[in-house]
Motif scaffolding. Structure first.
Motif, mmCIF file in Angstrom:
data_model
loop_
_atom_site.group_PDB
_atom_site.id
_atom_site.type_symbol
_atom_site.label_atom_id
_atom_site.label_comp_id
_atom_site.label_asym_id
_atom_site.label_seq_id
_atom_site.Cartn_x
_atom_site.Cartn_y
_atom_site.Cartn_z
ATOM 1 N N LYS A 77 0.788 -1.230 0.000
ATOM 2 C CA LYS A 77 0.000 0.000 0.000
ATOM 3 C C LYS A 77 0.821 1.282 0.000
ATOM 4 C CE LYS A 77 -3.716 -2.444 2.349
ATOM 5 N NZ LYS A 77 -4.607 -2.550 3.517
ATOM 6 N N ILE A 78 2.110 1.176 0.374
ATOM 7 C CA ILE A 78 2.915 2.391 0.487
ATOM 8 C C ILE A 78 4.173 2.326 -0.375
ATOM 9 C CG2 ILE A 78 4.097 3.975 2.043
ATOM 10 C CD1 ILE A 78 1.122 3.816 2.573
ATOM 11 N N PHE A 79 5.059 1.369 -0.105
ATOM 12 C CA PHE A 79 6.384 1.380 -0.727
ATOM 13 C C PHE A 79 6.330 1.128 -2.237
ATOM 14 C CE2 PHE A 79 7.666 0.078 3.724
ATOM 15 C CZ PHE A 79 8.114 1.337 4.064
ATOM 16 N N SER A 80 5.503 0.180 -2.679
ATOM 17 C CA SER A 80 5.382 -0.049 -4.128
ATOM 18 C C SER A 80 4.756 1.155 -4.817
ATOM 19 C CB SER A 80 4.549 -1.306 -4.396
ATOM 20 O OG SER A 80 3.227 -1.161 -3.926
ATOM 21 N N VAL A 81 3.855 1.833 -4.108
ATOM 22 C CA VAL A 81 3.214 3.029 -4.643
ATOM 23 C C VAL A 81 4.233 4.160 -4.798
ATOM 24 C CG1 VAL A 81 1.505 4.831 -4.165
ATOM 25 C CG2 VAL A 81 0.942 2.433 -3.733
ATOM 26 N N ILE A 82 5.073 4.357 -3.778
ATOM 27 C CA ILE A 82 6.092 5.410 -3.839
ATOM 28 C C ILE A 82 7.042 5.168 -5.003
ATOM 29 C CG2 ILE A 82 8.113 6.384 -2.660
ATOM 30 C CD1 ILE A 82 6.688 5.977 -0.047
ATOM 31 N N PHE A 83 7.465 3.929 -5.180
ATOM 32 C CA PHE A 83 8.427 3.622 -6.240
ATOM 33 C C PHE A 83 7.830 3.887 -7.618
ATOM 34 C CE2 PHE A 83 11.268 1.025 -8.852
ATOM 35 C CZ PHE A 83 12.498 1.375 -8.320
ATOM 36 N N LEU A 84 6.568 3.523 -7.818
ATOM 37 C CA LEU A 84 5.922 3.783 -9.099
ATOM 38 C C LEU A 84 5.698 5.281 -9.301
ATOM 39 C CD1 LEU A 84 4.594 3.004 -11.717
ATOM 40 C CD2 LEU A 84 2.520 2.394 -10.456
ATOM 41 N N LEU A 85 5.290 5.984 -8.253
ATOM 42 C CA LEU A 85 5.090 7.436 -8.353
ATOM 43 C C LEU A 85 6.386 8.142 -8.717
ATOM 44 C CD1 LEU A 85 2.790 8.050 -5.269
ATOM 45 C CD2 LEU A 85 2.183 8.485 -7.649
ATOM 46 N N TRP A 86 7.468 7.728 -8.094
ATOM 47 C CA TRP A 86 8.775 8.325 -8.397
ATOM 48 C C TRP A 86 9.174 8.033 -9.847
ATOM 49 C CZ3 TRP A 86 13.542 5.408 -8.923
ATOM 50 C CH2 TRP A 86 14.663 6.217 -9.123
ATOM 51 N N SER A 87 8.890 6.824 -10.312
ATOM 52 C CA SER A 87 9.208 6.453 -11.698
ATOM 53 C C SER A 87 8.421 7.303 -12.688
ATOM 54 C CB SER A 87 8.896 4.972 -11.930
ATOM 55 O OG SER A 87 9.627 4.149 -11.037
ATOM 56 N N LEU A 88 7.146 7.555 -12.376
ATOM 57 C CA LEU A 88 6.329 8.412 -13.229
ATOM 58 C C LEU A 88 6.830 9.852 -13.193
ATOM 59 C CD1 LEU A 88 2.771 7.056 -12.337
ATOM 60 C CD2 LEU A 88 3.895 6.885 -14.559
ATOM 61 N N GLU A 89 7.247 10.289 -12.010
ATOM 62 C CA GLU A 89 7.784 11.643 -11.875
ATOM 63 C C GLU A 89 9.053 11.808 -12.715
ATOM 64 O OE1 GLU A 89 9.704 14.466 -8.372
ATOM 65 O OE2 GLU A 89 8.518 12.710 -7.817
ATOM 66 N N LYS A 90 9.878 10.753 -12.765
ATOM 67 C CA LYS A 90 11.102 10.786 -13.566
ATOM 68 C C LYS A 90 10.809 10.586 -15.050
ATOM 69 C CE LYS A 90 14.391 11.313 -12.118
ATOM 70 N NZ LYS A 90 14.974 12.644 -11.836
ATOM 71 N N ARG A 91 9.625 10.080 -15.368
ATOM 72 C CA ARG A 91 9.248 9.761 -16.742
ATOM 73 C C ARG A 91 10.264 8.836 -17.393
ATOM 74 N NH1 ARG A 91 6.767 15.497 -19.093
ATOM 75 N NH2 ARG A 91 5.214 15.751 -17.448
ATOM 76 N N ASN A 92 10.733 7.907 -16.583
ATOM 77 C CA ASN A 92 11.716 6.924 -17.031
ATOM 78 C C ASN A 92 10.971 5.632 -17.371
ATOM 79 O OD1 ASN A 92 13.673 4.706 -16.883
ATOM 80 N ND2 ASN A 92 15.110 6.254 -16.146
ATOM 81 N N LYS A 93 10.941 5.278 -18.648
ATOM 82 C CA LYS A 93 10.165 4.124 -19.095
ATOM 83 C C LYS A 93 10.631 2.830 -18.446
ATOM 84 C CE LYS A 93 8.980 6.143 -23.587
ATOM 85 N NZ LYS A 93 9.080 5.991 -25.061
ATOM 86 N N MET A 94 11.948 2.676 -18.319
ATOM 87 C CA MET A 94 12.477 1.449 -17.727
ATOM 88 C C MET A 94 12.046 1.313 -16.264
ATOM 89 S SD MET A 94 14.057 -1.358 -18.083
ATOM 90 C CE MET A 94 14.730 -1.112 -19.734
ATOM 91 N N LEU A 95 12.138 2.412 -15.510
ATOM 92 C CA LEU A 95 11.724 2.382 -14.108
ATOM 93 C C LEU A 95 10.226 2.123 -13.974
ATOM 94 C CD1 LEU A 95 13.805 5.344 -12.591
ATOM 95 C CD2 LEU A 95 14.122 2.896 -12.166
ATOM 96 N N ILE A 96 9.438 2.693 -14.877
ATOM 97 C CA ILE A 96 7.987 2.478 -14.841
ATOM 98 C C ILE A 96 7.662 1.010 -15.098
ATOM 99 C CG2 ILE A 96 5.812 2.994 -16.017
ATOM 100 C CD1 ILE A 96 6.919 5.812 -16.548
#
Length: 319
Positions: A77-96
């Protein structure tokens, strides 16, 4: 709702390198959780929504033992959400892509459908704040979701979508609220003897509270979870409901004070699932500690929008 104020956010002194620390903690928590599930399930996974309860009954006890009873829920509910949000913020396709893989693996190993909610909610809030009239978009999206579920049920002759969204989201929580009210109006209150006051009061039932209600409904193996209001009534009647309401007002106002408008989609995505759990399927203190609401609030203090550069020789990573 009336006592929750839309206060101006306050400037909290940020912890140095707060974002970096949270991203690293989130990544480590996700990896440790996935490894634990792999070891405790023997690599068994579930791919069908109809098989999740069988999978959880087979491996849930071992997968959620000890510290993982907390860590698994925080990761979902928290940590996986943060990691995906950060990936979207970076707009990094690989991280997403990696973030999506992490969330899908968490579902496959755990059998908890709530892990997949993060994918839908994050994308919804991410695009929601592109529009100015967010209230209208939310209402239209809600009715569109209901319509899609009904359409899918009719087309595929399968009510799984209607069951997951319409029944589970709207009907079941309301039904269970009144079932708790009915049962504990005529039986002993718990007085938090199953949690924070267990040293002072004796728990009056042979089964866990949720299974007591499941048995009352005629399904002894069913854990009938409910939100903090009905749970408050089960704990101490009207006093329990009033106490939990006061605690809820405090929590909501703290969130309003700490949330920053320029990261609104981030905070909405991170807080929505714990708050949904609070209202529909968990006791107040259980939501606060086990389901990650307290962790989410603490993150409001530490996360910042600054850009950090990590260098490892020639390797350069922007966080």
């Amino acid at each position: 709702m009336l006592l929750t104020f839309d206060s101006k956010s306050i400037n909290v002194k940020k912890y140095p390198l707060g974002k970096i620390t949270l991203i690293l903690i989130s990544l480590m928590a996700i990896l440790v959780t996935i490894i634990n599930f792999y070891l405790t399930t023997g690599g068994n996974v579930v791919l069908n929504f109809e098989d999740v309860y069988i999978h959880r009954s087979s491996f849930g006890a071992s997968s959620f033992s000890g510290i993982f009873g907390y860590l698994n829920s925080w990761t979902f509910k928290i940590f996986s959400v943060i990691f995906l949000l950060w990936s979207l913020e970076k707009r990094n396709k690989m991280l997403i892509i990696i973030s999506f893989i992490f969330i899908i693996l968490l579902f496959m190993f755990s059998g908890h459908k709530s892990t997949l909610e993060a994918l839908i909610l994050i994308l919804f809030f991410y695009f929601l704040y592109i529009f100015k009239n967010t209230s209208s978009i939310i209402i239209v999206s809600f009715f569109l979701l209901i319509s899609i579920c009904i359409f899918m049920g009719a087309v595929f002759n399968n009510n799984i979508f209607e069951s997951l969204i319409i029944r589970r989201l709207l009907i079941v929580p309301a039904h269970l609220n009144f079932t708790y009210l009915d049962f504990f109006s005529n039986n002993d209150y718990i007085y938090w003897s199953n949690s924070i006051l267990k040293s002072f009061f004796t728990y009056p039932y042979d089964l866990e509270m949720t299974h007591v209600i499941g048995e009352y409904l005629g399904y002894p193996k069913m854990g009938a979870n409910t939100g903090f209001l009905a749970s408050g009534y089960a704990q101490c009647g009207v006093i329990g409901v009033f106490s939990y309401t006061m605690f809820g007002i405090i929590i909501m106002n703290i969130i309003n004070l700490l949330a920053k408008s320029y990261l609104k989609y981030f905070y909405m995505s991170m807080l929505f699932i714990p708050l949904l759990t609070l209202y529909t399927s968990s006791d107040f203190f259980t939501t606060l500690f086990t389901h990650g609401l307290l962790v989410a609030i603490l993150i409001l203090f530490f996360y910042d929008a600054k850009k950090y550069i990590l260098k490892f020789g020639k390797f350069r990573l922007e966080i």
